[in-house]
Design an enzyme around this catalytic site. Structure first.
Site, short mmCIF file in Angstrom:
data_model
loop_
_atom_site.label_atom_id
_atom_site.label_comp_id
_atom_site.label_asym_id
_atom_site.label_seq_id
_atom_site.Cartn_x
_atom_site.Cartn_y
_atom_site.Cartn_z
N PRO A 40 -1.41 15.77 31.83
CA PRO A 40 -2.42 15.09 31.28
C PRO A 40 -3.75 15.38 31.13
CG PRO A 40 -1.31 13.61 32.61
CD PRO A 40 -0.78 15.11 32.88
N GLU A 41 -4.64 15.55 29.96
CA GLU A 41 -6.17 15.83 29.92
C GLU A 41 -6.93 14.61 29.60
OE1 GLU A 41 -6.56 19.70 28.00
OE2 GLU A 41 -4.30 20.13 28.11
N ARG A 54 7.29 14.81 39.22
CA ARG A 54 7.04 15.84 40.06
C ARG A 54 6.24 15.59 41.34
NH1 ARG A 54 6.61 20.47 37.03
NH2 ARG A 54 6.14 21.51 39.09
#
Ligand SMILES: [Zn+2]
Length: 272
Positions: free
Chosen positions: A2-3, A112
């Site tokens: 995500p940015e 993750r």
């Protein structure tokens, strides 16, 4: 990963669902999610706090709590926040549950396991926020800011745009898109950029990020909104992940290179 637009999308989604809610109880299921604390200490410290606001700085989520403290969240690769009626038990990748006063739970889930949740007394006491560059959607980010900093650097422009100390929130997808829109080769030395190219980068950064927010972010891997819908900006990407496909402007096949272990996509035909 995500940015800025994806984190902004999550923040906007959460804001309407959890602002004003009191965290009645919390459970943390993975020690790594709460660095510098333990699951028990973290849960005890946040219990009874009310969520006053949810905001974003760079790719961080800031939950302002009352009594005074700040929950700092970072999604990293695969972190997600979900607000739901309590499932019967935590899903395998759930890392923390926060029971809210309205009967729902705020769930932090992270396949993750690189995402983090940290508690601080106040936002001004978070050292990693102090070193961040300006927000690209504020007036602090303009050519007058950017040009001298690029002039002083021999780094390649694309990895430099990912440096959160230069400008906050741009990641790998949008850096490729911004440089394509600005007709600038990602391998260019930052100091070689002309003023009008820097101006183009500033304008395209703003335009592309705003557009991505409007379309609720980019879901190229597993980014989801708070309601688990995908974003839609992936439908508007021009070069990212499009190696060998024709350039949308000049039809020359797009190329992929690796810069600082990250894939960069560009057009040799129309980026100079
Ligand atoms: Zn082209």
């Amino acid at each position: 990963m995500p940015e800025l637009p994806e984190v902004e999308t999550v923040v906007r989604g959460l804001r309407s669902l959890i602002t004003g809610q009191t965290i009645q109880r919390a459970e943390v299921y993975r020690e790594k999610t709460v660095p510098g604390s333990t699951p028990q200490a973290f849960a005890a410290a946040i219990q009874g706090h009310t969520i006053k606001s949810v905001t974003r700085r760079a790719k961080y989520l800031l939950f302002q709590l009352e009594p005074n403290s700040v929950l700092l969240g970072h999604l990293r690769m695969t972190g997600k926040f979900v607000v739901a009626d309590p499932p019967s038990e935590p899903a395998p990748h759930d890392r923390a549950w926060f029971w809210l006063g309205n009967g729902q739970v705020l769930i932090f889930t992270d396949m993750r396991n690189f995402g983090t949740l940290e508690l601080f007394p106040s936002a001004t006491e978070i050292p990693k926020l102090q070193v961040l560059g300006p927000e690209p959607l504020t007036e602090d980010f303009d050519a007058r800011y950017l040009y001298p900093r690029l002039k002083a650097s021999s780094k390649e422009i694309k990895p430099f745009l990912l440096d959160q100390r230069l400008v906050a929130g741009i990641g790998n997808i949008y850096a490729s898109e911004i440089l394509f829109a600005s007709s600038v080769l990602p391998q260019r030395s930052s100091h070689s950029l002309k003023k009008k190219e820097v101006q183009a980068i500033v304008e395209n950064t703003r335009r592309i990020l705003l557009s991505a927010i409007e379309y609720n972010g980019t879901s190229v891997s597993d980014f989801r909104q708070v309601d688990e819908k995908t974003g839609e900006f992936q439908n508007f990407l021009q070069v990212y992940d499009k190696e060998s496909q024709p350039c949308p402007r000049c039809e020359v096949p797009l190329q992929r290179i690796v810069q600082q272990q990250r894939s960069t996509f560009f057009c040799i035909g129309c980026q100079k």
